[in-house]
Design a protein around this motif. Structure first.
Motif, short mmCIF file in Angstrom:
data_model
loop_
_atom_site.label_atom_id
_atom_site.label_comp_id
_atom_site.label_asym_id
_atom_site.label_seq_id
_atom_site.Cartn_x
_atom_site.Cartn_y
_atom_site.Cartn_z
N LEU A 27 0.88 -1.18 0.00
CA LEU A 27 0.00 0.00 0.00
C LEU A 27 0.91 1.23 0.00
CD1 LEU A 27 -2.97 1.00 0.15
CD2 LEU A 27 -2.64 1.19 2.63
N VAL A 28 1.25 1.68 -1.18
CA VAL A 28 2.23 2.75 -1.33
C VAL A 28 1.55 4.11 -1.27
CG1 VAL A 28 4.01 3.74 -2.82
CG2 VAL A 28 3.70 1.26 -2.72
N ALA A 29 2.00 4.93 -0.34
CA ALA A 29 1.43 6.26 -0.17
C ALA A 29 2.10 7.25 -1.11
CB ALA A 29 1.61 6.72 1.27
N SER A 30 1.35 8.28 -1.48
CA SER A 30 1.96 9.39 -2.19
C SER A 30 2.57 10.32 -1.13
CB SER A 30 0.91 10.13 -3.02
OG SER A 30 -0.12 10.65 -2.18
N ARG A 31 3.33 11.30 -1.57
CA ARG A 31 3.97 12.23 -0.62
C ARG A 31 3.61 13.66 -0.99
NH1 ARG A 31 7.39 9.57 3.33
NH2 ARG A 31 7.44 7.40 2.64
N ASP A 32 3.36 14.47 0.05
CA ASP A 32 3.09 15.87 -0.22
C ASP A 32 4.41 16.64 -0.29
OD1 ASP A 32 3.98 16.29 2.38
OD2 ASP A 32 1.97 16.59 3.21
N VAL A 33 4.33 17.95 -0.42
CA VAL A 33 5.54 18.77 -0.61
C VAL A 33 6.46 18.70 0.59
CG1 VAL A 33 4.46 20.33 -2.25
CG2 VAL A 33 4.27 20.80 0.22
N ASN A 34 5.91 18.34 1.74
CA ASN A 34 6.73 18.23 2.95
C ASN A 34 7.22 16.82 3.22
OD1 ASN A 34 6.41 21.01 3.76
ND2 ASN A 34 4.29 20.50 4.34
N GLY A 35 6.89 15.91 2.30
CA GLY A 35 7.36 14.54 2.45
C GLY A 35 6.47 13.65 3.28
N TYR A 36 5.29 14.16 3.70
CA TYR A 36 4.38 13.37 4.52
C TYR A 36 3.55 12.43 3.64
CZ TYR A 36 5.49 16.56 8.35
OH TYR A 36 6.14 17.28 9.31
N ARG A 37 3.24 11.25 4.17
CA ARG A 37 2.43 10.29 3.44
C ARG A 37 1.00 10.80 3.31
NH1 ARG A 37 5.96 7.17 6.49
NH2 ARG A 37 6.98 5.44 5.40
N ARG A 38 0.42 10.57 2.13
CA ARG A 38 -0.97 10.92 1.87
C ARG A 38 -1.65 9.75 1.16
NH1 ARG A 38 -0.28 13.92 5.27
NH2 ARG A 38 -0.41 16.20 5.31
N TYR A 39 -2.90 9.49 1.54
CA TYR A 39 -3.64 8.37 0.98
C TYR A 39 -4.96 8.84 0.38
CZ TYR A 39 -0.44 5.49 3.76
OH TYR A 39 0.69 4.90 4.29
N SER A 40 -5.30 8.27 -0.77
CA SER A 40 -6.53 8.63 -1.47
C SER A 40 -7.66 7.68 -1.08
CB SER A 40 -6.31 8.53 -2.98
OG SER A 40 -6.05 7.17 -3.34
N SER A 41 -8.85 7.93 -1.59
CA SER A 41 -9.98 7.04 -1.35
C SER A 41 -9.71 5.66 -1.95
CB SER A 41 -11.27 7.62 -1.94
OG SER A 41 -11.62 8.82 -1.28
N SER A 42 -9.02 5.64 -3.07
CA SER A 42 -8.65 4.35 -3.68
C SER A 42 -7.70 3.57 -2.78
CB SER A 42 -8.00 4.58 -5.05
OG SER A 42 -8.92 5.14 -5.96
N ASP A 43 -6.80 4.29 -2.12
CA ASP A 43 -5.90 3.64 -1.18
C ASP A 43 -6.68 3.05 -0.01
OD1 ASP A 43 -3.57 4.31 -2.61
OD2 ASP A 43 -3.46 6.28 -1.65
#
Length: 254
Positions: A27-43
């Motif tokens: 379950l690979v998270a995306s990263r925001d500009v600050n490097g924090y993990r972000r998850y979508s509804s699909s995730d």
């Protein structure tokens, strides 16, 4: 988008588990500009399926293969889970009633006779439950080493053996409830000792329970509301507490 804390809270799991899933590519998270993990509804939808598969003791590497298969269909997967979970609902509801009655007795309420302690846990009831779901169990786990080991061990047990084992299971819950009520941290040696005892109990009496399988059991306690209800009848929030303690134990001993 969800932060890792938000998704963990939504799913009833831990941020440690999500980081592990990210690290192994499940379950690979995306990263925001600050490097924090972000998850979508699909995730979040993918995580739901991961946790459902974990309740069935499917290894993480196999879950990844299933979810990433070109023939994967989420509707078909969920449909397959629904019937199996519904069939188990009545059985675990009865276990929850037994746990609640036991707790009432321990608190000085209505006394329970010895036989009542085993409502839903007696030899005859377990045999009936297993017979009802034998085809389903055989289809899903019949080729697994764990299933074969559990079957071999079960075949040698008498009624008295089963009822002794079931009482042992109830006895293992009691000290965990006390520590939870005292707000003892999951990392505390006393909590981890109980988790270790539970792991050893499963390993000794049922099947060779790997850390990955034990982690899956913990996830099941919060992913399936019936299991959550069973533990939370002892004390609200116990299921989540126990799951986090199991995840900590599995990571610490991996």
């Amino acid at each position: 988008m969800y932060s890792i804390q938000q998704l963990a809270s939504l799913a009833g799991t831990t941020t440690r588990t999500l980081r592990h899933y990210d690290a192994i590519g499940l379950l690979v998270a995306s990263r925001d500009v600050n490097g924090y993990r972000r998850y979508s509804s699909s995730d979040a939808e993918r995580l739901q399926l991961i946790l459902l598969y974990r309740t069935l003791d499917v290894p993480l590497d196999q879950i990844e293969e299933l979810l990433d298969s070109t023939t994967f269909n989420r509707i078909d997967v969920l449909s397959g889970h629904i019937e199996a979970l519904r069939q188990k609902a009545a059985y675990f509801a009865q276990l929850a009633e037994t746990a609640e009655a036991t707790l009432t007795s321990l608190k000085g309420g209505i006394p329970m006779d010895d036989k009542s302690l085993f409502n839903g846990l007696s030899y005859e009831e377990i045999q009936a439950h297993e017979a009802k779901h034998q085809d389903e169990v055989q289809e899903r786990w019949g080729d697994s080493t764990a299933y074969k080991t559990a079957q071999e061990r079960a075949s040698t047990r008498s009624k008295e053996d089963w009822e002794r084992i079931n009482q042992m299971q109830l006895d293992l819950i009691a000290p965990l409830v006390d520590l939870f009520r005292s707000q003892v941290a999951i990392e505390d040696d006393r909590v981890q000792s109980i988790v270790k005892d539970n792991h050893l109990f499963i390993d000794t009496h049922f099947y060779d329970c790997s850390l990955d399988m034990f982690s899956g059991l913990g996830q099941m306690y919060v992913a399936d509301e019936r299991f959550t209800e069973f533990y939370d009848r002892f004390e609200p929030g116990l299921a989540a507490y126990y799951n986090e303690a199991i995840q900590y134990y599995c990571i610490a001993n991996s």
